[in-house]
Design a protein around this motif. Structure first.
Motif, PDB file in Angstrom:
ATOM      1  N   LYS A   1     -21.602 -29.421 -16.969  1.00 50.98           N
ATOM      2  CA  LYS A   1     -22.813 -28.643 -16.707  1.00 50.98           C
ATOM      3  C   LYS A   1     -22.496 -27.176 -16.418  1.00 50.98           C
ATOM      4  N   ASN A   2     -21.365 -26.923 -15.783  1.00 49.58           N
ATOM      5  CA  ASN A   2     -21.010 -25.532 -15.529  1.00 49.58           C
ATOM      6  C   ASN A   2     -20.672 -24.809 -16.819  1.00 49.58           C
ATOM      7  N   PHE A   3     -20.044 -25.494 -17.766  1.00 48.52           N
ATOM      8  CA  PHE A   3     -19.788 -24.915 -19.081  1.00 48.52           C
ATOM      9  C   PHE A   3     -21.113 -24.608 -19.786  1.00 48.52           C
TER      10      PHE A   3
ATOM     11  N   HIS B   1     -32.055 -27.666 -11.966  1.00 52.23           N
ATOM     12  CA  HIS B   1     -32.636 -28.986 -11.712  1.00 52.23           C
ATOM     13  C   HIS B   1     -33.958 -28.867 -10.943  1.00 52.23           C
ATOM     14  N   SER B   2     -34.690 -27.801 -11.192  1.00 46.59           N
ATOM     15  CA  SER B   2     -35.972 -27.609 -10.513  1.00 46.59           C
ATOM     16  C   SER B   2     -37.155 -27.679 -11.475  1.00 46.59           C
ATOM     17  N   ALA B   3     -36.916 -28.205 -12.698  1.00 46.56           N
ATOM     18  CA  ALA B   3     -37.970 -28.280 -13.703  1.00 46.56           C
ATOM     19  C   ALA B   3     -38.809 -29.549 -13.586  1.00 46.56           C
ATOM     20  N   GLY B   4     -38.334 -30.525 -12.805  1.00 45.76           N
ATOM     21  CA  GLY B   4     -39.071 -31.783 -12.673  1.00 45.76           C
ATOM     22  C   GLY B   4     -38.913 -32.711 -13.859  1.00 45.76           C
ATOM     23  N   VAL B   5     -37.927 -32.450 -14.721  1.00 45.72           N
ATOM     24  CA  VAL B   5     -37.708 -33.280 -15.906  1.00 45.72           C
ATOM     25  C   VAL B   5     -37.127 -34.629 -15.487  1.00 45.72           C
TER      26      VAL B   5
ATOM     27  N   GLN C   1     -36.582 -30.004  -6.350  1.00 45.19           N
ATOM     28  CA  GLN C   1     -35.266 -30.045  -6.996  1.00 45.19           C
ATOM     29  C   GLN C   1     -34.832 -31.504  -7.122  1.00 45.19           C
ATOM     30  N   HIS C   2     -34.529 -31.920  -8.341  1.00 49.13           N
ATOM     31  CA  HIS C   2     -34.109 -33.301  -8.603  1.00 49.13           C
ATOM     32  C   HIS C   2     -33.110 -33.278  -9.744  1.00 49.13           C
ATOM     33  N   TYR C   3     -31.910 -33.770  -9.480  1.00 52.50           N
ATOM     34  CA  TYR C   3     -30.837 -33.784 -10.478  1.00 52.50           C
ATOM     35  C   TYR C   3     -31.306 -34.479 -11.747  1.00 52.50           C
ATOM     36  N   SER C   4     -31.073 -33.842 -12.895  1.00 50.99           N
ATOM     37  CA  SER C   4     -31.553 -34.410 -14.152  1.00 50.99           C
ATOM     38  C   SER C   4     -30.581 -34.135 -15.289  1.00 50.99           C
ATOM     39  N   ASN C   5     -29.900 -35.161 -15.737  1.00 49.71           N
ATOM     40  CA  ASN C   5     -29.061 -35.038 -16.927  1.00 49.71           C
ATOM     41  C   ASN C   5     -29.896 -34.738 -18.160  1.00 49.71           C
ATOM     42  N   THR C   6     -31.111 -35.282 -18.201  1.00 46.52           N
ATOM     43  CA  THR C   6     -31.991 -35.052 -19.347  1.00 46.52           C
ATOM     44  C   THR C   6     -32.380 -33.584 -19.442  1.00 46.52           C
ATOM     45  N   GLY C   7     -32.538 -32.926 -18.303  1.00 43.11           N
ATOM     46  CA  GLY C   7     -32.810 -31.490 -18.327  1.00 43.11           C
ATOM     47  C   GLY C   7     -31.697 -30.718 -19.006  1.00 43.11           C
TER      48      GLY C   7
ATOM     49  N   ALA D   1     -30.158 -18.617  -1.683  1.00 41.75           N
ATOM     50  CA  ALA D   1     -31.409 -19.366  -1.663  1.00 41.75           C
ATOM     51  C   ALA D   1     -31.270 -20.697  -0.930  1.00 41.75           C
ATOM     52  N   LYS D   2     -30.037 -20.979  -0.472  1.00 44.32           N
ATOM     53  CA  LYS D   2     -29.742 -22.223   0.244  1.00 44.32           C
ATOM     54  C   LYS D   2     -30.151 -23.455  -0.574  1.00 44.32           C
ATOM     55  N   ARG D   3     -29.920 -23.363  -1.875  1.00 47.84           N
ATOM     56  CA  ARG D   3     -30.197 -24.497  -2.754  1.00 47.84           C
ATOM     57  C   ARG D   3     -29.020 -25.461  -2.715  1.00 47.84           C
ATOM     58  N   GLU D   4     -29.286 -26.717  -3.062  1.00 54.97           N
ATOM     59  CA  GLU D   4     -28.187 -27.643  -3.275  1.00 54.97           C
ATOM     60  C   GLU D   4     -27.500 -27.330  -4.600  1.00 54.97           C
ATOM     61  N   TYR D   5     -28.242 -26.688  -5.497  1.00 57.76           N
ATOM     62  CA  TYR D   5     -27.739 -26.509  -6.854  1.00 57.76           C
ATOM     63  C   TYR D   5     -28.293 -25.204  -7.412  1.00 57.76           C
ATOM     64  N   GLY D   6     -27.424 -24.362  -7.959  1.00 52.66           N
ATOM     65  CA  GLY D   6     -27.857 -23.098  -8.524  1.00 52.66           C
ATOM     66  C   GLY D   6     -27.856 -23.129 -10.038  1.00 52.66           C
ATOM     67  N   LEU D   7     -27.385 -22.059 -10.656  1.00 53.75           N
ATOM     68  CA  LEU D   7     -27.344 -21.955 -12.113  1.00 53.75           C
ATOM     69  C   LEU D   7     -26.107 -22.699 -12.627  1.00 53.75           C
ATOM     70  N   GLY D   8     -26.206 -24.021 -12.661  1.00 52.07           N
ATOM     71  CA  GLY D   8     -25.082 -24.835 -13.111  1.00 52.07           C
ATOM     72  C   GLY D   8     -23.904 -24.795 -12.170  1.00 52.07           C
TER      73      GLY D   8
END
Length: 428
Positions: free
Chosen positions: A110-112, A166-170, A222-228, A349-356
């Motif tokens: 995902k980082n790549f 992971h904030s798109a709700g996909v 925010q919800h982890y989504s491989n499909t996203g 932003a104190k997110r669990e997850y940023g831009l990858g």
């Protein structure tokens, strides 16, 4: 004969990756005790390399005692401003790994993917703030198709940035169950019935359309989504194809611009997308999955076509270290300003997850991964200029989720212990 549901194990471990990101205060306290025991009472004239090896050895033995079962190996590569160290702690009778041993690094992919998106942004090829229904700059073509097989919930409201965060709700058809599939995920249901099935992004998002599956309105959680991230792979393909004037794939772009021999910093990694491309190069390490029978099965061939852009990568610990270190230092394809954007998005932003990207206590910025019996993490700490890659080729489910979590946490502990052995403090 060892038997288990590959689908349930595969999905459970992927969901648990979020647990691995949350290194609790309790875990840090335990680690501090472990790290001190590994370093403070050593003979003063031990070399730094030997101290790192002893620290990783100790973590492997602690994990083995906790599980009550053999741990084949625990492996850490750590690079400081002046030196690189590698330790492979192995069970008796096993051959140590090397920094150039291949393994599947899973969601580190995902980082790549994020790097690819942000490189395209730097080059003016896309706007990562744009909605996925907007037009690609300089082309009369939207980022995703307008066909009915792309009518996912809230499609017109989703941005590329939200997919990265992971904030798109996909809804995640790889990790969460689908109505009508006997309590299984889409990827598990299909793959356990046909291990050679060629997955497509359209296939992965079809359950979203059929059942109107979603987590929330885009931007409202925010919800982890491989499909996203599968959707991001299609965006990369469409942008690169539009700029090239011919059909190009996600793997093509990464090879041509991020990792291949003509890249700024060539990295020997691969991102298979064909169902038939199931083998690792040699030398490689076999992973082990163990369940309540207390015996395990190793995994070799794995169909990665369901995991393009979110978990299909393989490479070596040396390759991941070279990548994450050069990237986060602003010495790779991303400028220092863009790297700062990637880091600030997760920390400020104190997110669990940023831009990858994720922020790990005492290790720095990077990502982790869990797939087919492999656990890994790659990080870079700008405060100490230290990069760490850790890898454990073991999933243990003898005590269910608890023993799997124990494996995941101890992989982090090995990285911490190696860093502590070199004199870097653990900050609570």
């Amino acid at each position: 004969m060892f038997s288990f549901s590959f689908s349930s194990v595969f999905s459970t471990a992927r969901r648990t990756s979020l647990v691995g990101r949350r290194i609790t205060q309790f875990g840090l306290i335990c680690l501090c005790i472990l790290a001190v025991s590994c370093t403070d009472h050593q003979v003063p004239d031990l070399s730094s390399e030997r101290r790192v090896q002893l620290a990783v050895d100790s973590v492997r033995r602690v994990l083995e005692d906790s599980l009550g079962q053999p741990v084949p190996s625990m492996n850490v590569l750590i690079q400081t401003p002046s030196q690189t160290y590698f330790a492979s702690a192995v069970a008796p009778g096993r051959q140590p790994l090397t920094p150039d041993t291949y393994f599947r690094f899973a969601s580190n992919s995902k980082n790549f993917t994020a790097t690819a998106i942000l490189t395209m942004y730097q080059d003016g090829w896309l706007d990562y703030k744009a909605k996925i229904t907007d037009l690609i700059p300089g082309a009369n073509l939207p980022y995703v198709p307008t066909t009915p097989d792309w009518n996912i919930p809230y499609k017109s409201q989703i941005t590329i940035e939200q997919l990265l965060q992971h904030s798109a709700g996909v809804y995640d058809t790889d990790n969460d169950t689908i109505p009508g599939l006997r309590g299984e995920t889409y990827t598990n249901y299909v793959q356990t019935r046909d291990s050679t099935h060629q997955f497509t992004t359209e296939g992965l998002i079809k359950p979203l359309i059929d059942h109107q599956l979603k987590y929330f309105v885009p931007g409202n959680g925010q919800h982890y989504s491989n499909t996203g991230y599968a959707i991001l792979s299609r965006i990369i393909e469409r942008v690169y194809s539009a700029k090239s004037g011919r059909t190009r794939t996600y793997a093509d772009y990464l090879y041509d611009h991020i990792t291949g021999p003509n890249s700024r910093v060539p990295i020997p990694v691969s991102f298979p997308y064909q169902a038939s491309d199931q083998l690792l190069p040699q030398p490689s390490v076999a992973s082990l999955i163990r369940n309540s029978t207390k015996w395990g099965v190793g995994f070799g061939p794995v169909n990665m076509s369901a995991h393009v852009a979110e978990g299909n990568g393989y490479g070596t610990m040396a390759a991941l270290n070279k990548y994450i270190r050069s990237l986060m230092r602003g010495e790779n394809v991303l400028s220092k300003q863009t790297v700062q954007l990637m880091q600030t998005d997760v920390s400020a932003a104190k997110r669990e997850y940023g831009l990858g990207t994720e922020l790990f206590n005492n290790l720095g910025y990077g990502h982790n991964g869990a797939i087919a019996g492999y656990l890994s993490v790659m990080t870079y700490d700008p405060n100490t200029d230290v990069s760490v890659v850790a890898m454990l080729p073991l999933w243990d489910f003898v005590r269910g989720q608890a023993s799997f979590n124990t494996c995941f946490f101890h992989m982090y502990y090995a990285g911490y212990a190696a860093k502590r052995a070199l004199g870097y403090p653990i900050i609570r």
